[in-house]
Design a protein around this motif. Structure first.
Motif, PDB file in Angstrom:
ATOM      1  N   THR A  18       0.804  -1.217   0.000  1.00  0.00           N
ATOM      2  CA  THR A  18       0.000   0.000   0.000  1.00  0.00           C
ATOM      3  C   THR A  18       0.845   1.280   0.000  1.00  0.00           C
ATOM      4  O   THR A  18       0.341   2.356   0.287  1.00  0.00           O
ATOM      5  N   LEU A  21      -0.402   2.400  -3.585  1.00  0.00           N
ATOM      6  CA  LEU A  21      -1.810   2.164  -3.896  1.00  0.00           C
ATOM      7  C   LEU A  21      -2.637   2.162  -2.619  1.00  0.00           C
ATOM      8  O   LEU A  21      -2.190   1.647  -1.594  1.00  0.00           O
ATOM      9  N   TYR A  64      -9.985   5.607 -10.623  1.00  0.00           N
ATOM     10  CA  TYR A  64     -10.204   4.209 -11.020  1.00  0.00           C
ATOM     11  C   TYR A  64     -11.692   3.897 -11.147  1.00  0.00           C
ATOM     12  O   TYR A  64     -12.127   3.254 -12.103  1.00  0.00           O
TER      13      TYR A  64
END
Length: 237
Positions: A18, A21, A64
């Motif tokens: 992470t 992301l 996204y």
């Protein structure tokens, strides 16, 4: 049917995955992010609206997911400027939520019927419905019970059964009416407050597949199992 996905955490326990992301976007298998799987499941279950609470690296999630049209949903966002706990972000968006709605963490893999959780919450009249899962904890030691310096019982390497929260809830807007928007509110605090007022949550017991992707070991297991579980997790999606 409206769902709220909590996706604002930093995913500290899942580092280094992470670092770049947000946790809900780490890939599972070769094709899907966790959040994509969740959204496809919600859409297949009949949810048409979703609010995603974002914080750490939230703009990546927004880029996204977009407006949700690729899954046939209408998706909006609530930005968490500072950590507000599990339930705190909901206080900032109550005006856009229906009276009964689903709340869930954005980092779980399960074949739970989300629509049935919300349906049971509506039918129960409970202030909160908690999806629960059976966990067995193995103690790798001999366990002693003592009393006034004497051993009065002994169990060799026992197993203890618990029911744990799955991170999926049915919630009523009125349940949160007494709390202040902008202040932290944890799931634990809400449950303890309800118990104090003798207004207990409803338990939705589940025995299917559930994996909370909170640590590297859990993430590795999710990837190892996804191919064999894909048809179960994405059935109808």
């Amino acid at each position: 049917m409206h769902a709220v996905i909590l996706a604002g955490g930093k995913g500290v326990r899942l580092r280094p995955y992470t670092t770049a992301l947000p946790k809900p976007l780490v890939p599972i298998g070769d094709q899907h992010a966790i959040l994509e799987i969740v959204l496809r499941q919600l859409a297949a279950a009949g949810f048409t609206r979703c609010t995603i609470a974002i914080g750490h690296l939230g703009e990546i999630i927004r880029a996204y997911v977009g407006d949700g049209s690729q899954w046939g949903m209408s998706i909006d966002y609530a930005t968490e400027e500072s950590p507000l706990g599990t339930m705190g972000p909901l206080l900032t968006m109550l005006d856009r939520l229906p009276e009964k709605f689903l709340v869930m963490n954005g980092d779980i893999l399960t074949d739970l019927d989300y629509a049935d959780v919300l349906r049971q919450h509506r039918d129960s009249d409970a202030p909160l419905t908690i999806a629960t899962y059976a966990r067995k904890v193995h103690i790798d030691f001999g366990v002693l019970t003592t009393d006034d310096g004497r051993v009065v019982a002994f169990t060799e390497k026992p197993s203890i059964d618990y029911r744990v929260s799955m991170g999926v809830y049915g919630l009523s807007r009125s349940t949160l009416a007494g709390y202040t928007a902008g202040l932290p509110l944890g799931f634990d605090e809400l449950v303890l407050d309800l118990l104090k007022t003798q207004n207990p949550p409803h338990a939705y017991d589940f025995e299917g597949y559930w994996l909370d992707i909170g640590r590297p070991d859990d993430y590795d297991r999710a990837n190892a199992e996804f191919t064999s579980r894909k048809s179960l997790l994405l059935k109808g999606a």
